[in-house]
Design a protein around this motif. Structure first.
Motif, PDB file in Angstrom:
ATOM      1  N   SER A  30       0.839  -1.211   0.000  1.00  0.00           N
ATOM      2  CA  SER A  30       0.000   0.000   0.000  1.00  0.00           C
ATOM      3  C   SER A  30       0.868   1.253   0.000  1.00  0.00           C
ATOM      4  N   ASP A  38      -5.556  -1.201  -4.987  1.00  0.00           N
ATOM      5  CA  ASP A  38      -4.983  -1.778  -3.765  1.00  0.00           C
ATOM      6  C   ASP A  38      -5.978  -2.778  -3.180  1.00  0.00           C
ATOM      7  N   GLU A  39      -5.697  -4.040  -3.344  1.00  0.00           N
ATOM      8  CA  GLU A  39      -6.593  -5.113  -2.902  1.00  0.00           C
ATOM      9  C   GLU A  39      -8.033  -4.862  -3.346  1.00  0.00           C
TER      10      GLU A  39
HETATM   11 MG   LIG Z   1      -2.053  -2.819   2.051  1.00  0.00          MG
END
Ligand SMILES: [Mg+2]
Ligand SMILES: Nc1ncnc2c1ncn2[C@@H]1O[C@H](COP(=O)(O)OP(=O)(O)OP(=O)(O)O)[C@@H](O)[C@H]1O
Length: 219
Positions: free
Chosen positions: A46, A163-164
């Motif tokens: 991240s 991000d994810e």
């Molecule tokens: Mg992360």
């Protein structure tokens, strides 16, 4: 090259401890490439995406987006709004706004005219044409994530940073997001940089990386 990263380093201080989250990270991304990044929780995925998305600063290193050295850019908000689309694990939609209004936020920030036909086409592409006036809370998780993807691509960004993006979805919706990313990649030549713990989405990468102990290693 649409993105070029050279010798990026980032440290955080945690009390007295110094965390070397990114150490000398370098890589390039071509237009139309899907890059996927995995790595243990806390390895810095991240952090790396935030820096690439100009939401955070590195301690050292260079980032070139679309031939612009971002270290020298004064108005990062504008560069970000025009070049980068974000998709997060939690959709981050604004609950007081309709889906249509949520998707149009980047255009409003940019004070651009709205082409209603294009917006309808976009909602149709995402199979949400009947929900344009609905509010985020009336949607399922997968539907909300599709709206978040629409918002990310509304300004035709150079790069989508995710991000994810499937971290909060069930299996069926993971497959839908994967199919959607592939379709956008092929039809629109959209470039993706995706951090994920999900093996299925990791596998869609044309280039795949592992981030561990501060080092980004190509697999
Ligand atoms: Mg992360
Ligand atoms: N603002 C901050 N201040 C101090 N430490 C931070 C800060 N942001 C992140 N960290 C630390 O940096 C490391 C990397 O965090 P990051 O969120 O980038 O990991 P990640 O790979 O995305 O993890 P996950 O897979 O769990 O999302 C972690 O040890 C985290 O605690």
């Amino acid at each position: 090259m649409i993105l070029s990263v050279k010798n990026l380093s980032k440290n955080f201080r945690d009390g007295k401890k110094n965390l070397n989250v990114l150490q000398d990270v370098s890589f390039d991304v071509k237009k139309g490439e899907i890059v996927t990044i995995k790595g243990p929780s806390g390895s810095g995925k991240s952090t790396l995406l935030s820096i690439l998305g100009t939401l955070d600063d590195a301690d050292s290193g260079k980032i070139v987006i679309n031939s612009t050295l971002i270290n020298e850019v004064k108005d990062l908000n504008k560069l970000r709004n025009l070049n980068i689309g974000f998709v997060f694990q939690f959709h981050n939609l604004i609950s007081e706004l309709t889906l249509e209004e949520n998707v149009l936020i980047p255009k409003m920030i940019n004070k651009e005219e709205i082409d209603n036909q294009k917006i309808e086409e976009l909602f149709t592409f995402f199979d949400l044409q009947d929900r344009m006036k609905s509010f985020p809370n009336d949607l399922s998780g997968g539907e909300k994530q599709r709206v978040a993807v629409m918002r990310a691509i509304i300004n035709n960004p150079s790069i989508v940073i995710a991000d994810e993006p499937t971290g909060n979805l069930d299996k069926e919706n993971v497959l839908k997001i994967i199919a959607l990313f592939k379709k956008l990649n092929i039809n629109n030549k959209l470039t993706f940089i995706i951090a994920t713990h999900d093996d299925q989405i990791f596998e869609i990468g044309h280039s795949k990386y592992n981030l561990e102990s501060g080092k980004l290693i190509k697999i």
